[in-house]
Design an enzyme around this catalytic site. Structure first.
Site, mmCIF file in Angstrom:
data_model
loop_
_atom_site.group_PDB
_atom_site.id
_atom_site.type_symbol
_atom_site.label_atom_id
_atom_site.label_comp_id
_atom_site.label_asym_id
_atom_site.label_seq_id
_atom_site.Cartn_x
_atom_site.Cartn_y
_atom_site.Cartn_z
ATOM 1 C CB SER A 52 -0.994 0.006 1.414
ATOM 2 O OG SER A 52 -0.005 -0.021 2.484
ATOM 3 C CG ASP A 83 -3.596 -3.103 -1.894
ATOM 4 O OD1 ASP A 83 -4.613 -3.202 -2.918
ATOM 5 O OD2 ASP A 83 -3.861 -3.072 -0.707
ATOM 6 C CG HIS A 179 -10.479 -2.707 2.558
ATOM 7 N ND1 HIS A 179 -10.753 -1.562 1.688
ATOM 8 C CD2 HIS A 179 -9.378 -3.447 1.802
ATOM 9 C CE1 HIS A 179 -10.397 -1.795 0.730
ATOM 10 N NE2 HIS A 179 -9.549 -2.777 0.587
ATOM 11 N N GLY A 180 -10.871 -4.691 6.582
ATOM 12 C CA GLY A 180 -10.514 -4.694 7.801
ATOM 13 C C GLY A 180 -11.049 -5.919 8.464
ATOM 14 C CB ALA A 212 -10.879 -11.358 -0.111
ATOM 15 C CB SER A 213 -9.322 -11.141 5.696
ATOM 16 O OG SER A 213 -8.065 -10.616 5.290
ATOM 17 C CG ASN A 254 -6.598 -7.172 -3.124
ATOM 18 O OD1 ASN A 254 -6.347 -8.068 -4.046
ATOM 19 N ND2 ASN A 254 -6.222 -6.085 -3.171
#
Ligand code: G3H
Ligand code: 13P
Ligand code: ZN
Length: 309
Positions: A52, A83, A179-180, A212-213, A254
């Protein structure tokens, strides 16, 4: 004649054809880089290593490029990616530094401005054989109720118009990920129906999923058991990711949060259990080991990119 080289374009095409996805794993230091590299090596998986803007600043470019090149020398199927570049200038800088691909994230802009900015990056990057990822639609943060706002998700028609007008090589879309560490207020959902519509308009086009975690609950428990205080943690359902890859042209996925969580949970545990240990190699090493394990599992169980180098 130019020697054939397995570049990022080659692997994106291979991913679409063979129904796997390239992991785009974020790193910010030597150990997270090694965790990703070793997981890729041991599974013979190609991967994108993502930096990033803030990670680039943290690592400093003079250190980043020699580090990446050292990894590439050991294992060539890795690609350096910027990113969430938010401006033409940062994307240009990454292109000039020798990145394999850049993301220009104009998703915060009105459509036509996003097109204009993204096209400018594409025109510059393509001259230097660097691939470009654009984004259309917005990933909401954890505070937002994603199910109630129809403008959050990517419109398939806009996705088509955006990809056609800009000439991007990969397209990030918003279908319910974010995200997160806490992605959903209610049940995890992914709008695979939107992907179906996009693929009709853009056949064989590499789609990217950010945020996508999957957020391993055992790691959250470990984190909290050893002094952490994460109140809510909920990730993406891995079965939905698998379906998105197998059926809907998702070729890049990601992951950052899962790597952070694996690192931090084991560092907490180690420091809690070894109160006299001051050697960073000991506790950061534990984080690196867990991160490698989590990335390896993801490559094999979700991405299906193992043995594809
Ligand atoms: O998608 C964003 C990544 O998780 C990077 O976050 O700017 O804190 O490095 P960062
Ligand atoms: P996560 O926060 O789900 O890991 O997403 C990371 C990401 O999209 C980086 O671009
Ligand atoms: Zn992202």
């Amino acid at each position: 004649m130019k020697k054939f080289e397995k570049n990022l374009k080659y692997y994106l095409e291979k991913a679409l054809k063979n129904k796997f996805a390239l992991g785009a794993f974020n790193f910010c230091n030597l150990e997270s880089f090694q965790a990703i590299l070793n997981a890729c090596k041991s599974t013979k998986s190609p991967a994108i290593l993502a930096v990033s803007e803030s990670a680039l600043k943290y690592m400093e470019e003079d250190f980043l490029i020699p580090l990446f090149n050292a990894g590439k020398k050991q294992y060539p199927a890795i690609f350096l990616h910027l990113d969430h570049g938010k401006s033409f200038e940062i994307c240009k800088k990454a292109v000039d530094m020798g990145f394999d691909s850049v993301m220009i994230d104009g998703s915060f802009l009105p459509f036509e401005e996003n097109v204009k900015l993204t096209k400018k990056v594409v025109d510059y990057a393509h001259k230097k054989d660097v691939l470009v990822e654009g984004e259309i639609g917005q990933l909401k943060g954890i505070e937002d109720d994603i199910s109630s706002d129809k403008n959050v998700y990517t419109s398939p028609n806009q996705a088509f118009e955006f990809a056609t007008k800009t000439g991007v090589d990969m397209l990030a879309v918003a279908i319910g990920t974010s995200h997160g560490i806490n992605k959903y207020t209610k049940n995890p959902i992914l709008r695979l129906d939107i992907l179906s519509q996009i693929e009709k308009l853009l056949p064989n086009f590499p789609i990217v999923l950010h945020g996508a975690s999957t957020v391993n609950q055992d790691l959250v428990k470990t984190y909290n058991k050893f002094g952490g205080k994460i109140k809510k943690a909920l990730g993406v359902d891995e079965n939905l990711l698998i379906e998105a890859i197998k059926k809907h042209n998702v070729a890049k996925i990601n992951t950052d949060t899962d790597i952070r969580l694996s690192f931090s949970s084991q560092i907490r545990k180690y420091l809690f259990e070894n109160k006299e240990e001051i050697d960073p190699r000991k506790y950061i090493g534990e984080g690196r080991k867990e991160a490698q394990q989590i990335i390896t599992e993801k490559i094999v169980k979700i991405l299906n990119s193992n043995q594809k180098k």
